[in-house]
Design a protein around this motif. Sequence first.
Motif, short mmCIF file in Angstrom:
data_model
loop_
_atom_site.label_atom_id
_atom_site.label_comp_id
_atom_site.label_asym_id
_atom_site.label_seq_id
_atom_site.Cartn_x
_atom_site.Cartn_y
_atom_site.Cartn_z
N ALA A 90 1.06 4.26 -2.52
CA ALA A 90 0.60 5.88 -2.79
C ALA A 90 1.78 6.64 -2.59
CB ALA A 90 0.50 5.63 -1.05
N LEU A 123 -1.21 15.93 3.07
CA LEU A 123 -2.26 14.88 3.91
C LEU A 123 -1.57 13.68 3.29
CD1 LEU A 123 -4.87 13.72 4.00
CD2 LEU A 123 -4.96 14.05 1.17
N MET A 124 -0.52 13.26 2.20
CA MET A 124 -0.12 12.37 2.11
C MET A 124 1.04 11.92 3.38
SD MET A 124 -1.71 10.58 -0.35
CE MET A 124 -1.01 9.49 -1.28
N SER A 139 -3.25 -1.76 -5.29
CA SER A 139 -2.58 -2.65 -4.07
C SER A 139 -3.11 -3.40 -4.53
CB SER A 139 -2.24 -1.49 -2.81
OG SER A 139 -3.51 -1.06 -2.15
N ILE A 189 -5.78 3.97 -4.79
CA ILE A 189 -4.52 2.71 -4.13
C ILE A 189 -4.56 1.82 -4.08
CG2 ILE A 189 -2.63 3.27 -1.94
CD1 ILE A 189 -2.65 6.22 -2.76
N LYS A 201 0.74 -0.86 -0.52
CA LYS A 201 -0.18 -0.31 0.43
C LYS A 201 1.37 0.95 0.34
CE LYS A 201 -4.76 0.45 1.65
NZ LYS A 201 -5.19 -0.79 2.30
N PHE A 224 0.19 8.70 5.28
CA PHE A 224 1.40 7.01 4.97
C PHE A 224 2.31 7.51 5.75
CE2 PHE A 224 -2.00 7.06 1.50
CZ PHE A 224 -2.31 5.54 1.69
N LEU A 277 -7.52 8.08 -2.70
CA LEU A 277 -7.19 6.82 -2.13
C LEU A 277 -7.67 5.35 -2.49
CD1 LEU A 277 -7.56 10.08 1.00
CD2 LEU A 277 -5.30 9.19 0.31
N GLU A 317 -1.39 -6.50 -5.12
CA GLU A 317 -1.00 -8.11 -4.84
C GLU A 317 -1.51 -9.79 -4.95
OE1 GLU A 317 -0.75 -8.11 0.98
OE2 GLU A 317 -1.92 -6.56 -1.04
#
Lengths: 182, 276, 573
Positions: free
Chosen positions: A11, A46-47, B220, B216, A7, A51, B213, B224
């Motif tokens: 991201a 924000l990111m 992912s 993402i 992730k 993250f 978001l 995966e």
Amino acid sequence: MKRLSIKTIVAIGIGAAVFFVLAKFVAIPTGIPNTTIQTSYAFLALMAVVFGPIAGALIGFIGHTLNDALSYGSVWWSWVIVSLFIGLFIGLLARRIDVGNGEFGKKQIISFNVIQAVIQAIGWGVLAPILDVIIYAEPANKVFAQGIFAGISNIITVGIIGTILLAAYAKTRTKSNSLTKE
Amino acid sequence: MAQEILSFIERKSPVHSLSGATKLIIFILYSTAAMLTYDTRVLLGLLVISIAIFIVSKIRIREIGFIMAFILAFLLLNNIAIYIFSPQEGVKIYGSSHVLFEIVGRYNVTLEQLFYHLNITLKYFVVIPAALLFIVTTHPSEFAASLNKIGVNYKIAYSVSLALRYIPDIQRDFRTIAQAQQARGIDISRKEKLLKRLKNASSIIFPLIFSTLNRIEVISNAMELRRFGKKKNRTWYNEKPFRKADYIVLVAGSLILVLSLVITFYDGSRFYNPFL
Amino acid sequence: MRKPIIEFKNFSFKYKSQMEPTLHQVNLTIYEGEKVVIVGPSGSGKSTLAHCINGLVPFSYQGEIEGNLTIKGQVTKSLDLFSLSKIVGTVLQDPDGQFIGLSVGEDIAFSLENEAVPQEKMISQVVDVSKLVNMEDKIQSSIHELSGGQKQRVSLAGVIVEEVDILLFDEPLANLDPATGEQAMALIDQIQKETNTTVIIIEHRLEDVLTQDIDRVIVVNDGRIVSDRNPNELLASNVLESCSLREPLYVKALKYAGCKVTPEMHSASIETLVLDESKDKLFEWYEATIPATYEKKDSPILELQDINFSYHKGFPTIQNVSLTIHKGEMVSIVGTNGAGKSTLSKLICGFEKIQSGKILYKGEDITEDTIYERSNRIGMVMQNPNHMISKHMIYDEVALGLVMRGVPEDEIKKRVEETLKVCGLYGFRNWPISALSFGQKKRVTIASILVLQTEVLILDEPTAGQDLRHYTEIMEFLTELNSQGVTILMITHDMHLMLEYTSRAIAIADGQVIADNSAVNILTNSEVVEKTNLKVTSLFELAVKAGINKPIDFVSRFIDYDKEARVTWRKKY
Ligand SMILES: Nc1ncnc2c1ncn2[C@@H]1O[C@H](COP(=O)(O)OP(=O)(O)OP(=O)(O)O)[C@@H](O)[C@H]1O
Ligand SMILES: Nc1ncnc2c1ncn2[C@@H]1O[C@H](COP(=O)(O)OP(=O)(O)OP(=O)(O)O)[C@@H](O)[C@H]1O
Ligand SMILES: [Mg+2]
Ligand SMILES: [Mg+2]
């Protein structure tokens, strides 16, 4: 380095792409000629908060490098490093603002803004000019003036848009066991 | 909003057929050399090499003309800024002052200052063809493989590749989202007051960011499900293997770097001083 | 003896953010080499079920699991995502996240790269697979250049490039035109036969899926399995109807005509269907129903005059399009994937600027009007819901347009709530949009435009991914609006929708209007049908099979009868 989760990798990649698109295409006219408001650093903040520092650092670094390279054909490394610095440190320090569980009240807003202002002040006002002088041997007073101008405008935009974004993000975090059809 | 950006230009040329990793290393060596030196002789030498490679690559100026305009405008602005803030920088560096003519106060035009500006501009002209060429002759999907080859962690290399892969998509989405929001009455352009405009801008950026978001998450998951990150290393479908030409170019590139540094720092200064 | 490969035992799952479980006490066994279809209303938990099989639940979507799921003899809880994905290859529902590589070859090779397969071996494997899915001359193409059907092929190739035991498809047909959809199904069938994998397909378009042999159909409703039997038996029962799912049209027609559908009639496909004594009943019914008539309208509201447009210089997307839409009409726009339908709608709304030509609204030139100015007259629902959603909560999203137009608060509340009821979302009004299923999201975007009450509405594939109940509700509401004088343009791949609701249809191929006629005439013009990848409805084939000499009339009569019947049916369930 700790094992990066998929992730985080995604991201970083998508984040850098969005940073690029925002930097290049989404500038809000201020009314003052030739001066626009950059939204990309608000997104970076924000990111970084969501993250973490590694994602923040790399989104800043990759996004900024791509923007320089693809739009100007060369990379202004000193400022790229500043973007990395900002992403990294906002990510590190903002750990304490736990937006993940849906809270973003007055206290968090204040600490987020103090953090971002201090980091950006150091980044744009100190780090960028010093690197400019060391790497590019540019005149000191010119680069300090540029750095301070960039710093102030970015602190203001991240302050406004970044805060709005984080508040909205916090709202999207649904709490456990909260949804039921009425 | 429809600004063009640089992208891969398909062609058959010696530059195109080099491995991306080679080009990346050369690009790094070359820009290091150009960054460190202010030695006019070295810069001129490098400029000649840059132009030669550019011709070999069969890329035409016309194809990247739009970016040239940007670069020239930027150079001009930067030169003006330097002059306004520091009209005596050249005098400080070269330690002498040959005044050509006076304007006001410290803004007299000196030969040293002009020479300093010439060097700054030259530095750009040296780096730009190299950077441009690297971008337009390396296929984006080979790029990640190259980064990985020169030692960057493959996951991070892949994130760069994802960024390149998704820029057009995100650009397209962004346009569509902005249009959809405008259709519902959100205005960021002209008539609105600044604060209102900022708020409106956020409501256009929101969907972009939240769909980001969301995306993402989806990507992912998809990655995966196809086992990205399972092993310590991975192979690359689009990697170009090293060939003889690559080794030759690498050796030549390193020699150029060393040589230019030697010439530059031979007398202990980054600057070549013709005024001595 | 058949060997089980997937076994759910008393399996329940609750998403972390939900109060109630999404799957309840599922008991289901799927055997090696079987081909199984899962159907169910939108939001019933089909994708969730799929995610349990491929491991995204619980490894990516967190929540609580009760009971057991065994795949290939191993309990999934004890596995990880990587080992599961060795067994299960998934093609996801969301069109955004499907492709990871830049080019076709790279995307197909993705899982091989991750297994660190040497480059040479990888390239030859990719070539082999691309031959299997008929994409060998497109290996170098970038994903953006592909049509919808080709994309579907690439995503399939990406999962079969390595041997997997189970192939899982989440709505493979959702965005495909009818002919491409049929090809995609044939391809899945061919792959299944060649590799003898177990195939699980989740799909709303049951009739299209049944064009190939299917062993079993599983019906999910509200997170529970309500039926699990072979297609012939299922179609003979009334399970589909009671779950508000669409039965194949020819089966519906038989039922209307009073024929008893039995498993022995082999009704899973129109080709195998045995009619025998049902023929007479069909005839009787055909004679007894009265065909409806349509009136022609003549008061232009929207006129396009010689429109041209291209995204890239030299590659025209829309060419010399001229058409006139009259006030109060309901018109379909049909055509192949990539024909330019969505682009045309964007031009009408001003999202893109036309390069030549004129757009008139009630005779007034609006070519230079801004998006916002046009949006007060023409409302548009876009194809991809993710492009429209900008708020976090459903209520706020639907209210947004009204808020921006400065409508008083209590009126907003009234209008939003009314619209939410129509779209079947009232119960969810205080939910975040992120917790909705794909079809539910699409309905949110429809609601957000309906609420604006514009004179012209353009809907880009409004019913993609919807079940029959919501389809009927949305379409009936649109018809209602239409009868009040609202003009409606619909882009659709659903031939039945076109026949059922729109008297007029415009067919587009390669950015040009190739036919503009009544829906029935378009569907019976074989040249147009071929050029635009449409498909003749199965009702037509049924009529031919029954020996009815005017099959077209049969189709129109069915449609009228069906509409009536569904109004009563909606009241019942
Ligand atoms: N990530 C999530 N978090 C919380 N709830 C979810 C999530 N995803 C789905 N749900 C809930 O689970 C229910 C079933 O969703 P699912 O996506 O499985 O439906 P579906 O049958 O595939 O529908 P569709 O045909 O519209 O795709 C939905 O009503 C939704 O509220
Ligand atoms: N924003 C864009 N930029 C460049 N090309 C585009 C863009 N949007 C669409 N296209 C191209 O224009 C053509 C027409 O696309 P459009 O989306 O209008 O097709 P469509 O008829 O709606 O297809 P579908 O049935 O698959 O939705 C396609 O070849 C597509 O790749
Ligand atoms: Mg689903
Ligand atoms: Mg479309």
